[in-house]
Design an enzyme around this catalytic site. Structure first.
Site, PDB file in Angstrom:
ATOM      1  N   CYS B 209      -3.455   6.520   3.677  1.00 20.16           N
ATOM      2  CA  CYS B 209      -3.013   7.114   5.014  1.00 20.16           C
ATOM      3  C   CYS B 209      -2.336   6.450   5.829  1.00 20.16           C
ATOM      4  O   CYS B 209      -1.557   6.813   6.735  1.00 20.16           O
ATOM      5  CB  CYS B 209      -4.524   7.692   5.851  1.00 20.16           C
ATOM      6  SG  CYS B 209      -5.441   9.177   4.888  1.00 20.16           S
ATOM      7  N   CYS B 230       1.606 -21.701  -2.351  1.00 15.68           N
ATOM      8  CA  CYS B 230       0.308 -21.698  -2.558  1.00 15.68           C
ATOM      9  C   CYS B 230      -0.614 -21.379  -1.374  1.00 15.68           C
ATOM     10  O   CYS B 230      -0.532 -21.948  -0.082  1.00 15.68           O
ATOM     11  CB  CYS B 230      -0.491 -22.955  -3.235  1.00 15.68           C
ATOM     12  SG  CYS B 230      -2.154 -23.377  -2.958  1.00 15.68           S
ATOM     13  N   CYS B 283      -1.442  12.924   4.193  1.00 11.72           N
ATOM     14  CA  CYS B 283      -1.407  11.650   3.332  1.00 11.72           C
ATOM     15  C   CYS B 283      -0.745  12.106   2.027  1.00 11.72           C
ATOM     16  O   CYS B 283      -0.921  13.136   1.548  1.00 11.72           O
ATOM     17  CB  CYS B 283      -2.820  11.390   3.232  1.00 11.72           C
ATOM     18  SG  CYS B 283      -3.352  10.053   1.834  1.00 11.72           S
TER      19      CYS B 283
END
Lengths: 381, 381
Positions: B209, B230, B283
């Site tokens: 969403c 890293c 969505c």
């Protein structure tokens, strides 16, 4: 009564650090410090390897102290000194750190074994000892002064992870006398709130300056000790308080970010009260008053410390605030100073009975009660 | 690829629970559950022993997931299911949980051994598996639906403790399809911020969403994976996020306190942003839209759930807020709703380039960019 865990050679295959236990910043899977040294590369901590030179004393290695110790050991601290007089029980298994194989061992022995296997680079000194007794208190005092990483030098900080008033007062007296910054911590007996508080002798309120605020998490030792009454605890709350404690200790010692003078945690609402408490010029602890005088003198003679963030406007003490008490609630940053004398939401006083003034000297109201009132009540206990 | 750890009989001396693993509330040192059952006596949790009937799946058992698993196991959860494809390295030793003796083992194997020795009452199922592959995703989906405490029943919750976008999207899709509440968690690669977020399919925004808000902690997988680069990490930050994650999972499942929809942690300033995100009716995840329709239908047919606290005024959605986005900042409780559409302090968007509207349909501004813009950018990635 005391023992030291010998850590040499336990993990000879461990790499990423040379024979002196110095930290490598090599980015390889075999380097236990690669993710910590990355803090330098990312600009978070300028001098991370300073941690190898530090020594921290932890008093009380139960649900909070043991996890705090583990965090420091994994961070590569130079040395830790552990004090506790308890032993591991089945009823401790609902919190992190101790495992069933430790049951029956003293907490310091179990912690020493576990911590040294986690990071053999760290010097771990353990004392099975209740520091509130006369003879052990003297030992504790001496330890603070001389057991730092370099023998004869003081430790760099004390973390209080005890569960009772007497031990907190003992730590407070010792740290005032030896002028050592310490953090107080506590978790309520209902397991859903806790706090940490930094005490810099002379600069911030000590535990004897304003005790009712220090025990705001609601710990009532008397009820805990009553037969058949059992305080609740959760690994979540204790893990979070341990994290706050060590995170702020690291910020203070490695000089990054802004250290919280007081940080609370209310689990039921995810609320996090913060505040700053200035020392009480009439504190009952004489060493506190000596440290206050030293701090004032030092402040006059020196420019402000550049290593720490400049004090915010909220922490300015008013001229008419004789007690120097300043409460800064993070949740109400726009409030005027006049309003700040009441406690931030979520922080409660230990004493809630009506106020009984016992001194006609200058008084400043802290909410409904005066600091004098609270001190009188404390003395009466 | 999959294995189960047999926990029977490892600690036959363990008391405080009968043969069924039921919890005793007896206040004795030999009872591992005494401090948890005290939560009932103190009125914090009405039905603590319900935890013995619950099953939680944890995906990713690194610095956050392993500690979350340990907390749940110590709390006496009925069953946990662990998914991870990584192995234990020296470079993991700066975080809690894994110990040098685990190096070279798969994380699920090491975790299974440790967790079962901590609490043999808990059923622990482990899968050495990357759930983002086609065949393993199907296995994961099936596991969510059928591997609950009672065979054939779904698990009660999923905790996402992964470190990459693909795995989060896989968990999101699976939980939308199987209608399972999950918590997302993340820690920034600079180690000094993190967050948790609850996703209740159909009720709150899912990961598809409004993804830019979900990765606000600043995790940039691409930079992490670059050779020689890293990410930093600290046991403090990860321990705190683990604590927030499990504490809110327990609040949700055992129905006490108020669950945070989103809780952030900014370590440098001890700032804790909170907010609530409503689902996006447009969505891209079809199962999310199905769950939204079901949720609306269910809301119309039933009175509000009494087990959860009534929504605060701040969470009211405006009629003119077509997207249903509500941001509630705990630190500014008195602000008007109009102001709440900007992000709370401390929460940043992943995308910071200028907005490029690509859809002339209804738009609502979320700070400087529209949700449409953000979705377009996400699709372009």
């Amino acid at each position: 009564m005391s023992s030291s865990v010998n850590l040499d050679g336990e993990k000879t295959l461990r790499s990423g650090n040379d024979n002196n236990g110095d930290m490598s910043d090599e980015v390889v899977h075999s380097n236990p410090y690669s993710r910590l040294m990355a803090l330098k590369r990312m600009g978070i901590v300028n001098n991370y390897e300073k941690i190898r030179k530090l020594c921290i004393t932890i008093v009380g290695i139960g649900g909070v102290g043991s996890v705090a110790a583990e965090m420091l050991v994994r961070c590569g601290i130079g040395k830790i000194i552990l004090f506790d007089y308890d032993q591991v029980e089945w009823s401790n298994m609902n919190r992190l750190f101790y495992q069933p194989r430790h049951i029956g061992l003293s907490k310091v022995e179990a912690a020493g074994l576990t911590l040294s296997s986690i990071n053999p680079d760290v010097i771990i000194e353990t004392h099975h000892m209740d520091i509130t007794k006369v003879e052990t208190y003297e030992f504790f005092l001496d330890s603070l002064e001389t057991s730092g990483l370099t023998f004869g030098h003081p430790v760099d900080m004390v973390l209080s992870c005890v569960d009772n008033f007497e031990a907190r007062m003992a730590i407070n007296s010792a740290c005032n006398e030896k002028n050592i910054t310490w953090f107080e911590s506590g978790v309520a007996e209902n397991a859903v709130s806790g706090h940490i508080q930094m005490i810099v002798p002379g600069k911030t309120a000590c535990f004897a300056c304003a005790p009712p605020l220090m025990v705001s998490a609601g710990i009532d030792e008397k009820s805990i000790k009553k037969e058949g009454v059992c305080a609740a605890s959760l690994p979540t709350t204790m893990g979070i308080i341990s994290g706050f404690l060590v995170q702020n200790a690291l910020k203070k010692l490695l000089q990054f970010g802004k250290v919280s003078d007081y940080l609370g945690y209310m689990a039921l609402t995810d609320f996090f009260p913060t505040m700053t408490l200035k020392p009480n010029p009439f504190c009952q602890d004489n060493y506190c008053k000596i440290r206050q005088d030293e701090y004032k003198l030092n402040e006059k003679q020196q420019p402000p410390d550049n290593c720490e963030p400049a004090p915010s406007e909220d922490s300015v003490v008013h001229d008419d605030n004789t007690w120097g008490i300043t409460l800064v609630s993070e949740s109400e940053p726009e409030k005027s100073h006049e309003q700040d004398l009441s406690l931030p939401t979520g922080i409660n006083r230990e004493f809630t009975v009506d106020s009984l003034p016992c001194n006609e000297d200058e008084e400043v109201s802290v909410g409904e009660e005066t600091l004098e009132d609270l001190q009188c009540k404390m003395k009466a206990l």
